[in-house]
Design an enzyme around this catalytic site. Structure first.
Site, PDB file in Angstrom:
ATOM      1  N   SER A 109      18.301  59.626  27.513  1.00  0.00           N
ATOM      2  CA  SER A 109      18.588  58.283  27.002  1.00  0.00           C
ATOM      3  C   SER A 109      17.981  57.260  27.960  1.00  0.00           C
ATOM      4  CB  SER A 109      20.104  58.098  26.937  1.00  0.00           C
ATOM      5  OG  SER A 109      20.450  56.733  26.968  1.00  0.00           O
ATOM      6  N   TYR A 156      28.562  57.950  29.756  1.00  0.00           N
ATOM      7  CA  TYR A 156      27.402  58.447  28.993  1.00  0.00           C
ATOM      8  C   TYR A 156      26.146  58.392  29.850  1.00  0.00           C
ATOM      9  CZ  TYR A 156      23.929  58.425  25.157  1.00  0.00           C
ATOM     10  OH  TYR A 156      22.867  58.685  24.332  1.00  0.00           O
TER      11      TYR A 156
HETATM   12  N1  LIG Z   1      21.145  56.887  18.593  1.00  0.00           N
HETATM   13  C1  LIG Z   1      20.525  56.489  19.677  1.00  0.00           C
HETATM   14  O1  LIG Z   1      20.099  55.317  19.824  1.00  0.00           O
HETATM   15  C2  LIG Z   1      20.323  57.438  20.794  1.00  0.00           C
HETATM   16  C3  LIG Z   1      19.599  57.000  21.902  1.00  0.00           C
HETATM   17  C4  LIG Z   1      19.408  57.880  22.964  1.00  0.00           C
HETATM   18  C5  LIG Z   1      19.898  59.178  22.887  1.00  0.00           C
HETATM   19  N2  LIG Z   1      20.603  59.573  21.790  1.00  0.00           N
HETATM   20  C6  LIG Z   1      21.097  60.950  21.786  1.00  0.00           C
HETATM   21  O2  LIG Z   1      20.564  61.644  20.676  1.00  0.00           O
HETATM   22  C7  LIG Z   1      21.484  62.665  20.274  1.00  0.00           C
HETATM   23  C8  LIG Z   1      21.774  62.534  18.782  1.00  0.00           C
HETATM   24  O3  LIG Z   1      22.263  61.232  18.575  1.00  0.00           O
HETATM   25  P1  LIG Z   1      22.628  60.648  17.135  1.00  0.00           P
HETATM   26  O4  LIG Z   1      22.462  59.209  17.253  1.00  0.00           O
HETATM   27  O5  LIG Z   1      21.901  61.415  16.060  1.00  0.00           O
HETATM   28  O6  LIG Z   1      24.172  60.976  17.108  1.00  0.00           O
HETATM   29  P2  LIG Z   1      25.181  61.268  15.909  1.00  0.00           P
HETATM   30  O7  LIG Z   1      24.661  60.782  14.620  1.00  0.00           O
HETATM   31  O8  LIG Z   1      26.502  60.786  16.406  1.00  0.00           O
HETATM   32  O9  LIG Z   1      25.191  62.881  15.884  1.00  0.00           O
HETATM   33  C9  LIG Z   1      25.783  63.632  16.896  1.00  0.00           C
HETATM   34  C10 LIG Z   1      25.700  65.091  16.495  1.00  0.00           C
HETATM   35  O10 LIG Z   1      26.296  65.880  17.530  1.00  0.00           O
HETATM   36  C11 LIG Z   1      27.281  66.725  16.941  1.00  0.00           C
HETATM   37  N3  LIG Z   1      28.338  66.994  17.888  1.00  0.00           N
HETATM   38  C12 LIG Z   1      29.112  66.094  18.547  1.00  0.00           C
HETATM   39  N4  LIG Z   1      29.976  66.737  19.329  1.00  0.00           N
HETATM   40  C13 LIG Z   1      29.745  68.045  19.184  1.00  0.00           C
HETATM   41  C14 LIG Z   1      30.325  69.222  19.716  1.00  0.00           C
HETATM   42  N5  LIG Z   1      31.319  69.173  20.618  1.00  0.00           N
HETATM   43  N6  LIG Z   1      29.840  70.434  19.322  1.00  0.00           N
HETATM   44  C15 LIG Z   1      28.841  70.504  18.439  1.00  0.00           C
HETATM   45  N7  LIG Z   1      28.252  69.443  17.882  1.00  0.00           N
HETATM   46  C16 LIG Z   1      28.706  68.233  18.251  1.00  0.00           C
HETATM   47  C17 LIG Z   1      27.777  65.953  15.739  1.00  0.00           C
HETATM   48  O11 LIG Z   1      28.437  66.828  14.836  1.00  0.00           O
HETATM   49  P3  LIG Z   1      29.779  66.337  14.027  1.00  0.00           P
HETATM   50  O12 LIG Z   1      29.306  65.241  13.117  1.00  0.00           O
HETATM   51  O13 LIG Z   1      30.224  67.549  13.341  1.00  0.00           O
HETATM   52  O14 LIG Z   1      30.726  65.807  15.061  1.00  0.00           O
HETATM   53  C18 LIG Z   1      26.454  65.412  15.217  1.00  0.00           C
HETATM   54  O15 LIG Z   1      25.763  66.428  14.534  1.00  0.00           O
HETATM   55  C19 LIG Z   1      22.703  62.500  21.172  1.00  0.00           C
HETATM   56  O16 LIG Z   1      22.604  63.384  22.271  1.00  0.00           O
HETATM   57  C20 LIG Z   1      22.596  61.070  21.659  1.00  0.00           C
HETATM   58  O17 LIG Z   1      23.253  60.859  22.869  1.00  0.00           O
HETATM   59  C21 LIG Z   1      20.820  58.728  20.742  1.00  0.00           C
END
Ligand SMILES: NC(=O)c1ccc[n+]([C@@H]2O[C@H](COP(=O)([O-])OP(=O)(O)OC[C@H]3O[C@@H](n4cnc5c(N)ncnc54)[C@H](OP(=O)(O)O)[C@@H]3O)[C@@H](O)[C@H]2O)c1
Length: 270
Positions: free
Chosen positions: A151, A164
């Protein structure tokens, strides 16, 4: 183009049902990869598998909470039984947690140690545990490729999101450490890299970046002002970098963290 091919690669994706993960899983499946989804919500992983298959892609899913070593060991055993080996692991499961954020009216004294532990568990342990237990499936393959998700908060901490940011910084460190460790112990056919996305409007940050009516919050404005390209990312913006890291086009690249951020990390604000 063959250089960037992911055809027939067996790719485990954790967190594939999230906003970024869904776009990635569909893209890699469309490019001919076999997607192996790891998720903790049965209905979501089943829906994603059906969706990918209905578009002609290859996908399967295994239920596991990535913070549970027992769950991940069970999933690894099932995957070993069905596929024997895998090519790639993408560790997407993760995210921010409201209790590990310092609200504007709070101070350090309000930051819960328990919430800090939980956000470290999800992001750091939730990356380390799948790496540890899926890596033997790469050893069986004679090669392997791990892609972690970092991130912008990892290299320069951001206000409020204490836990985070620490967890993602630890993932950067793990990425570099593991790149060296795997080459030294297992040979040059193993790679570990990370993608550091900029700001993508998703469920985990929607409340921080937008008001209920969709207008930008002050923080949302600040981010856009500090992003030279002047917008949030779209999940599709990550797909080229992802495919490059998954493919032989990046075969001499390991231990790197690639920013996909519209220039955010290059800009000092002046
Ligand atoms: N969005 C951004 O701007 C951004 C920026 C930098 C980095 N990221 C990183 O990119 C990644 C994906 O982000 P996103 O925005 O797509 O997030 P998201 O839509 O919140 O998706 C998170 C995913 O992780 C799964 N998950 C959460 N806790 C879990 C657990 N304990 N065991 C297994 N699966 C779990 C969720 O499944 P459930 O729905 O079943 O809980 C979901 O599939 C993350 O690591 C996030 O930190 C995001």
């Amino acid at each position: 183009m063959k250089l960037f091919s992911v055809k027939n690669k067996k790719i485990i994706i954790t967190g594939a049902t999230g906003v970024l993960g869904t776009a990635m899983a569909h893209h890699l499946a469309k490019e001919g990869a076999h997607i192996i989804i790891i998720g903790r919500t049965a209905s979501k992983i089943e829906h994603l598998v059906e969706d990918i298959r209905s578009k002609g892609g290859k996908a399967d899913a295994f239920l596991a909470d990535v913070t549970s070593e027992t769950h991940v060991i069970q999933a690894a055993a099932q995957i070993q039984k069905r596929y024997k080996k895998i090519d790639i692991l993408i560790n997407l499961a993760g995210g921010n947690m409201p209790d590990a954020v310092v609200r504007p009216d709070q101070t350090l004294a309000d930051l819960s140690a328990d919430a800090m532990k939980k956000v470290m568990d999800l992001n750091y342990q939730g990356t380390f545990i799948p790496i540890k237990h899926f890596f033997p499936l790469m050893l069986a393959n004679g090669s392997g490729n791990i892609i972690n998700i970092s991130s912008m908060a990892a290299s320069r901490p951001m206000t409020r999101v204490a836990g985070y940011a620490s967890a993602k910084a630890a993932i950067d460190n793990l990425t570099k450490w593991l790149a060296v460790e795997l080459n030294h112990k297992h040979g040059p056919e193993y790679r570990v890299n990370a993608i550091a996305p900029g700001f993508f409007l998703t469920e985990q940050n929607r409340n921080l970046l937008t008001e209920k009516d969709g207008q930008l919050t002050q923080r949302g404005h600040q981010i856009i002002q500090h992003t030279p390209m002047g917008r949030f990312g779209d999940p599709e913006d990550l797909l080229g970098t992802l495919q490059w890291l998954c493919s032989d086009a990046s075969k001499f690249i390991t231990g790197t963290i690639v920013a996909v951020d519209g220039g955010f990390s290059a800009y000092s604000g002046v």
